[in-house]
Design a protein around this motif. Structure first.
Motif, short mmCIF file in Angstrom:
data_model
loop_
_atom_site.label_atom_id
_atom_site.label_comp_id
_atom_site.label_asym_id
_atom_site.label_seq_id
_atom_site.Cartn_x
_atom_site.Cartn_y
_atom_site.Cartn_z
N SER A 63 0.83 -1.21 0.00
CA SER A 63 0.00 0.00 0.00
C SER A 63 0.87 1.26 0.00
O SER A 63 0.46 2.30 -0.50
CB SER A 63 -0.94 0.00 1.20
N ASP A 64 2.10 1.16 0.52
CA ASP A 64 3.02 2.30 0.51
C ASP A 64 3.34 2.73 -0.92
O ASP A 64 3.28 3.91 -1.27
CB ASP A 64 4.33 1.96 1.25
N VAL A 65 3.59 1.73 -1.77
CA VAL A 65 3.95 1.99 -3.17
C VAL A 65 2.74 2.51 -3.95
O VAL A 65 2.84 3.44 -4.75
CB VAL A 65 4.50 0.69 -3.82
N VAL A 66 1.57 1.92 -3.67
CA VAL A 66 0.34 2.32 -4.37
C VAL A 66 0.02 3.79 -4.03
O VAL A 66 -0.30 4.59 -4.91
CB VAL A 66 -0.84 1.39 -3.99
N GLU A 67 0.14 4.14 -2.76
CA GLU A 67 -0.12 5.53 -2.32
C GLU A 67 0.91 6.49 -2.91
O GLU A 67 0.58 7.59 -3.34
CB GLU A 67 -0.04 5.62 -0.79
N GLU A 68 2.17 6.08 -2.89
CA GLU A 68 3.25 6.95 -3.39
C GLU A 68 3.08 7.22 -4.87
O GLU A 68 3.22 8.35 -5.34
CB GLU A 68 4.61 6.30 -3.11
N ARG A 69 2.75 6.17 -5.63
CA ARG A 69 2.62 6.29 -7.08
C ARG A 69 1.34 6.99 -7.50
O ARG A 69 1.27 7.62 -8.55
CB ARG A 69 2.65 4.89 -7.72
N GLY A 70 0.27 6.80 -6.70
CA GLY A 70 -1.03 7.39 -7.05
C GLY A 70 -1.59 6.85 -8.36
O GLY A 70 -2.30 7.53 -9.09
N SER A 71 -1.26 5.57 -8.67
CA SER A 71 -1.71 4.98 -9.94
C SER A 71 -3.22 4.73 -9.92
O SER A 71 -3.80 4.43 -8.88
CB SER A 71 -0.97 3.67 -10.19
N ASP A 72 -3.81 4.82 -11.10
CA ASP A 72 -5.25 4.64 -11.24
C ASP A 72 -5.56 3.15 -11.45
O ASP A 72 -5.66 2.67 -12.57
CB ASP A 72 -5.74 5.47 -12.43
N VAL A 73 -5.66 2.42 -10.34
CA VAL A 73 -5.94 0.98 -10.40
C VAL A 73 -7.06 0.65 -9.43
O VAL A 73 -7.35 1.42 -8.51
CB VAL A 73 -4.69 0.14 -10.02
N LEU A 74 -7.70 -0.49 -9.64
CA LEU A 74 -8.70 -0.98 -8.68
C LEU A 74 -7.99 -1.75 -7.58
O LEU A 74 -7.05 -2.50 -7.86
CB LEU A 74 -9.70 -1.92 -9.37
N VAL A 75 -8.45 -1.60 -6.35
CA VAL A 75 -7.86 -2.34 -5.22
C VAL A 75 -8.99 -3.12 -4.54
O VAL A 75 -9.61 -2.64 -3.59
CB VAL A 75 -7.17 -1.39 -4.22
N PRO A 76 -9.29 -4.34 -5.05
CA PRO A 76 -10.42 -5.08 -4.48
C PRO A 76 -10.14 -5.69 -3.11
O PRO A 76 -11.07 -5.96 -2.36
CB PRO A 76 -10.68 -6.18 -5.52
N LEU A 77 -8.85 -5.93 -2.78
CA LEU A 77 -8.55 -6.62 -1.52
C LEU A 77 -7.26 -6.15 -0.87
O LEU A 77 -6.27 -5.88 -1.54
CB LEU A 77 -8.38 -8.13 -1.78
N GLU A 78 -7.31 -6.11 0.48
CA GLU A 78 -6.08 -5.99 1.24
C GLU A 78 -5.66 -7.41 1.58
O GLU A 78 -6.50 -8.24 1.94
CB GLU A 78 -6.34 -5.20 2.53
N LEU A 79 -4.38 -7.71 1.46
CA LEU A 79 -3.91 -9.09 1.67
C LEU A 79 -3.25 -9.24 3.04
O LEU A 79 -2.75 -8.26 3.61
CB LEU A 79 -2.92 -9.45 0.55
N PRO A 80 -3.24 -10.46 3.59
CA PRO A 80 -2.82 -10.64 4.99
C PRO A 80 -1.31 -10.80 5.19
O PRO A 80 -0.88 -11.48 6.10
CB PRO A 80 -3.55 -11.92 5.39
#
Length: 205
Positions: A65-82
């Motif tokens: 999630s750190d990378v997704v937030e930093e990049r701000g890419s326009d993607v769907l995030v259906p699940l957080e993984l354990p």
């Protein structure tokens, strides 16, 4: 269906959860970057590039999630993984600790310039952000930064470099990412995968 997974600390957890969801992917050998696995194709990439690949056409990816937030890419995030649980934190040399409010004009070394700027802007503090790719902990030791923003798992690396965690910026975990177009064009396939992974998480296996 094409998958992109991050090299490094999230790779084994990513392969494992996909395997439990019925998708066995062999990792590329001998410096290959892409390998075909039956009807699937697997691409290994630097963690910071995974959301970019998914945004621009790879069907499914896994990234922190750190990378997704930093990049701000326009993607769907259906699940957080354990797995991949850690935190992004601000840290300083043990013998030079000040309150965040007193950090005006400080130099902060990080791989996460956007998240770092956002964190300090919210607090109304002006800092100089230095983007590095390698061992961030070195920056205060060699005098090019006053503090760092980096991923903390156990805190052992900070301790070894005489650094102390000052404030947590965000909790981090692995996320499942889906390309927005693939979600429509391969709806059945993507949906089935998401449901299977959900099941795996629910059963905790």
């Amino acid at each position: 269906m094409r998958f992109v997974l991050p090299k490094g600390r999230l790779l084994s957890g990513s392969l494992e959860i996909l395997k439990k969801a019925g998708i066995r992917l062999e990792t590329p050998k001998n410096r290959e970057l892409i390998v075909k696995n039956g009807g699937y194709e697997l691409l290994l990439a630097r963690s910071f590039d995974v959301p970019v690949y998914v945004e621009h056409g790879i069907d499914v990816g896994i990234a922190g999630s750190d990378v997704v937030e930093e990049r701000g890419s326009d993607v769907l995030v259906p699940l957080e993984l354990p797995f991949g649980k850690c935190r992004l934190s601000l840290a300083m040399p043990k013998d030079n600790v000040v309150d965040v409010e007193e950090m005006d004009g400080f130099r902060i070394a990080t791989k996460y310039p956007n998240l770092t700027k956002r964190f300090f802007e919210k607090k109304g503090i002006e800092v100089e952000v230095i983007k590095l790719h390698g061992s961030i902990e070195l920056a205060p030791r060699i005098g090019i930064a006053d503090a760092i923003v980096d991923i903390v798992e156990t805190g052992n690396t900070l301790k070894a470099n005489n650094l102390i965690e000052i404030e947590k910026i965000m909790d981090v975990s692995a996320l499942l990412l889906v390309n927005r177009i693939s979600q429509k064009t391969k709806f059945e396939e993507v949906n089935k995968l998401v449901l299977k992974i959900k099941e795996v998480i629910k059963n905790g296996s």
